[in-house]
Design an enzyme around this catalytic site. Structure first.
Site, short mmCIF file in Angstrom:
data_model
loop_
_atom_site.label_atom_id
_atom_site.label_comp_id
_atom_site.label_asym_id
_atom_site.label_seq_id
_atom_site.Cartn_x
_atom_site.Cartn_y
_atom_site.Cartn_z
N TYR A 79 2.74 -11.83 -7.13
CA TYR A 79 3.55 -13.05 -7.20
C TYR A 79 3.48 -13.79 -5.88
O TYR A 79 3.01 -13.26 -4.86
CB TYR A 79 5.00 -12.71 -7.55
CG TYR A 79 5.82 -12.12 -6.43
CD1 TYR A 79 6.75 -12.90 -5.75
CD2 TYR A 79 5.67 -10.79 -6.04
CE1 TYR A 79 7.52 -12.38 -4.72
CE2 TYR A 79 6.43 -10.25 -5.02
CZ TYR A 79 7.35 -11.05 -4.36
OH TYR A 79 8.10 -10.52 -3.34
N ARG B 28 -3.29 -15.94 0.11
CA ARG B 28 -2.69 -14.61 -0.05
C ARG B 28 -2.69 -14.18 -1.52
O ARG B 28 -2.94 -13.01 -1.83
CB ARG B 28 -1.25 -14.62 0.49
CG ARG B 28 -0.60 -13.25 0.48
CD ARG B 28 0.72 -13.23 1.23
NE ARG B 28 1.72 -14.08 0.60
CZ ARG B 28 2.97 -14.23 1.07
NH1 ARG B 28 3.33 -13.60 2.18
NH2 ARG B 28 3.82 -15.01 0.44
N ARG C 144 0.17 -0.49 -24.78
CA ARG C 144 0.38 0.24 -23.53
C ARG C 144 -0.68 1.33 -23.30
O ARG C 144 -0.84 2.24 -24.11
CB ARG C 144 1.78 0.87 -23.52
CG ARG C 144 2.18 1.47 -22.18
CD ARG C 144 3.59 2.04 -22.23
NE ARG C 144 4.03 2.48 -20.92
CZ ARG C 144 3.73 3.67 -20.39
NH1 ARG C 144 2.99 4.53 -21.08
NH2 ARG C 144 4.17 4.00 -19.19
N LYS D 226 1.07 -8.39 -2.46
CA LYS D 226 2.36 -8.94 -2.88
C LYS D 226 2.61 -8.58 -4.34
O LYS D 226 2.51 -9.40 -5.26
CB LYS D 226 2.41 -10.45 -2.65
CG LYS D 226 3.84 -11.01 -2.63
CD LYS D 226 3.86 -12.41 -2.07
CE LYS D 226 5.27 -13.03 -2.11
NZ LYS D 226 6.22 -12.33 -1.22
N GLU E 37 9.63 -4.29 8.14
CA GLU E 37 9.89 -5.71 7.85
C GLU E 37 11.21 -5.82 7.13
O GLU E 37 11.87 -4.81 6.85
CB GLU E 37 8.76 -6.30 7.01
CG GLU E 37 8.49 -5.57 5.71
CD GLU E 37 7.18 -6.00 5.05
OE1 GLU E 37 6.69 -7.11 5.33
OE2 GLU E 37 6.65 -5.21 4.25
#
Length: 282
Positions: free
Chosen positions: A33, A52, A100, A147, A180
């Protein structure tokens, strides 16, 4: 006016925007995301965010549904359709939907969704008063430079911080080193005038806002020491702050209930926030 979202090629009212329960982002957190700030109706630091996003997709071997250039165009149209002046655009890309199975089909069509969210960024009360952070053990996976939508550890960290009466969390290793913020890059300013933040590695997510800020600090005659720092060093710092697209530059006035500096937003942090907002508006 009803909010408009984007789902796999279509602009839809938010209440009609849906993805399959078989989507791998829902079943496996198999997705990535981005969150891009919007100021004065314009996207901020888009090239950094698109770079990114592209890197995250390549790192997990996932094909994006659109090119970064096309994604940027969709984001701009979404901002216009929602008449968004200030806030963020959220983008989520997953490997797609199918029955799945841990191993995805090689020809699976990827999912791409986006929506906007109004948010006060410039005149934020938290920026005026500063926030308190609580230190929380960092229990995330090893590839934090991607991310990923796998954010349960961050959710738990922010919940723990709230229970401690803090507004955000800093994630800390077993050795007492800050990695972070739960959704931000962590910074401190030492008494000898150096900004300190971690360098890029698999340990942290490379922050787009932080990268832009790094290009601006020279205007204040500051240098950046890219290295880890401990909680104890942060407690002894002159100033501290977070950087993130959803909050820009946010002063930190206490860590685990102990004041940083004089317990108020510091002048350097305040000026860096002003410089970043000026950059964002350009």
């Amino acid at each position: 006016m009803a909010r408009i979202a984007y789902v796999n090629g279509s602009f839809l009212p938010l209440h009609e925007a849906n993805v399959s329960i078989l989507d791998r982002g829902f079943l496996f957190a198999d997705g990535i995301y981005e969150v891009t700030a919007v100021l004065d109706g314009r996207l901020v630091d888009t090239p950094r965010h698109m770079a990114r996003l592209d890197r995250s997709a390549r790192e997990i071997g996932m094909r994006l549904a659109e090119t970064p250039e096309r994604i940027e165009a969709i984001e701009k149209e979404l901002v216009e359709r929602n008449r968004l002046t200030e806030g963020v655009v959220y983008l989520q890309a997953t490997r797609g939907a199918e029955d799945r199975d841990f191993l995805p089909s090689p020809d699976l069509a990827p999912t791409l969704v986006m929506f906007t969210q109004e948010k006060v960024l410039v005149d934020s009360p938290a920026a005026r008063t500063g926030i308190g952070v609580a230190t929380v053990p960092d229990i995330r996976w090893g590839r934090r430079d991607i991310k990923s939508v796998m954010l349960l550890a961050q959710v738990l960290a922010k919940q723990e911080a709230a229970r401690k009466g803090a507004q955000d969390a800093w994630l800390v290793t077993d050795e007492g080193m800050v990695t972070e913020g739960a959704s931000s890059t962590a910074w401190i300013l030492t008494y000898d005038g150096k900004l300190v933040t971690r360098d890029k590695s698999h340990v942290t997510l490379p922050g787009c806002t932080g990268d832009a800020l790094a290009d601006l600090v020279g205007e204040l005659g500051l240098t950046i020491d890219f290295r880890p720092f401990s909680v104890e060093e942060a407690l002894d710092a002159k100033e501290a702050f977070n950087s993130a697209a959803g909050s820009l530059i946010l002063p930190i006035v206490s860590i685990d209930g102990r004041p940083i500096g004089d317990g108020r937003p510091g002048p350097v942090t305040t000026r860096l926030r002003e410089l970043y907002i000026e950059h964002a508006r350009r």
